[in-house]
Design an enzyme around this catalytic site. Structure first.
Site, PDB file in Angstrom:
ATOM      1  N   ASN A  30      -9.564   2.581  -1.722  1.00 32.58           N
ATOM      2  CA  ASN A  30     -10.169   3.526  -0.772  1.00 32.58           C
ATOM      3  C   ASN A  30      -9.483   4.890  -0.753  1.00 32.58           C
ATOM      4  OD1 ASN A  30     -12.230   1.808   0.016  1.00 32.58           O
ATOM      5  ND2 ASN A  30     -10.976   0.839   1.577  1.00 32.58           N
ATOM      6  N   ASN A  50      -7.069   5.988   3.693  1.00 35.03           N
ATOM      7  CA  ASN A  50      -8.499   6.153   3.426  1.00 35.03           C
ATOM      8  C   ASN A  50      -8.993   7.587   3.561  1.00 35.03           C
ATOM      9  OD1 ASN A  50      -8.300   3.435   3.115  1.00 35.03           O
ATOM     10  ND2 ASN A  50      -9.584   2.898   4.855  1.00 35.03           N
ATOM     11  N   ASP A  98      -0.760   2.201  -5.422  1.00 36.57           N
ATOM     12  CA  ASP A  98      -0.734   0.761  -5.657  1.00 36.57           C
ATOM     13  C   ASP A  98      -2.009   0.316  -6.360  1.00 36.57           C
ATOM     14  OD1 ASP A  98      -1.998   1.460  -3.047  1.00 36.57           O
ATOM     15  OD2 ASP A  98      -2.445  -0.675  -2.974  1.00 36.57           O
ATOM     16  N   HIS A 114       0.819  -1.214   0.000  1.00 39.66           N
ATOM     17  CA  HIS A 114       0.000   0.000   0.000  1.00 39.66           C
ATOM     18  C   HIS A 114       0.856   1.268   0.000  1.00 39.66           C
ATOM     19  CE1 HIS A 114      -4.222   0.423  -0.203  1.00 39.66           C
ATOM     20  NE2 HIS A 114      -4.505   0.691   1.045  1.00 39.66           N
TER      21      HIS A 114
END
Length: 193
Positions: free
Chosen positions: A113, A66, A92, A19
């Site tokens: 997200n 997020n 990513d 991530h």
């Protein structure tokens, strides 16, 4: 001025995770161009400099993935930058094989997200993004566990090489525009033999 944002999560425990490849590329770009990432404001870590004759602001949102849109919205508003023209987001992508790059000028969040939150805060999906393939989650894995997992040794070597290519792609976007970058970097992965 261009705002170039690498998505990731702050904190040691997230370093070198799938991530956080966006953060890794920002660090590599900063090193390559002598930009110091030391200004903490607008819910992010910022560095100002020049890349290919263009003024740039490199950004690592510190809001956690997020909520990335909160930082980006503040930065764009403060510096009066138009997201449709001068925002590039590096992130990513689990739908691309490890090492693959896809450059897009607009598009949906595709289940990411961080992108969902950016689109929510911008009110549109028209901004350039460089998708960095980290591979699909293995069968039976939880998606969050997978993207927050660390690269294996062979994957790590591949991702360093890929991060260099993403830096090259950003330089082409800034110098010759997104279409030139798409033509050069949006290629199918070559198969051996």
């Amino acid at each position: 001025m261009y705002v170039i944002v690498g998505l990731g999560n702050p904190g040691k425990e997230y370093e070198n995770t799938r991530h956080n490849i966006g953060f890794a590329v920002i660090d590599m770009l900063a090193e390559r161009h002598g930009i110091r990432m030391q200004e903490a404001k607008h819910k992010g870590l910022l560095g100002r400099g020049m890349i290919g004759g263009q003024k740039v602001l490199l950004v690592k949102p510190l809001t956690y993935m997020n909520l990335s849109g909160e930082c980006i919205r503040e930065v764009l508003d403060y510096y009066k930058v138009d997201a449709r023209e001068n925002l590039v987001v590096l992130h990513d992508d689990v739908s691309l094989e490890p090492g693959m790059i896809r450059i897009r000028k607009k598009g949906s969040a595709g289940g990411h997200n961080g992108l969902k939150n950016i689109i929510l805060h911008l009110g549109h999906d028209t901004f350039e993004r460089v998708k960095i393939g980290v591979g699909e989650k293995p069968e039976g894995y939880d998606l969050a566990d997978y993207v927050l997992g660390h690269f294996s040794k062979p994957e790590k070597a591949l991702m360093v090489q890929t991060a260099r290519q993403v830096c090259d792609a950003v330089e082409v976007i800034l110098g010759d525009g997104p279409d030139a970058a798409m033509n050069r970097f949006n290629k199918k992965k070559e198969t051996d033999g």
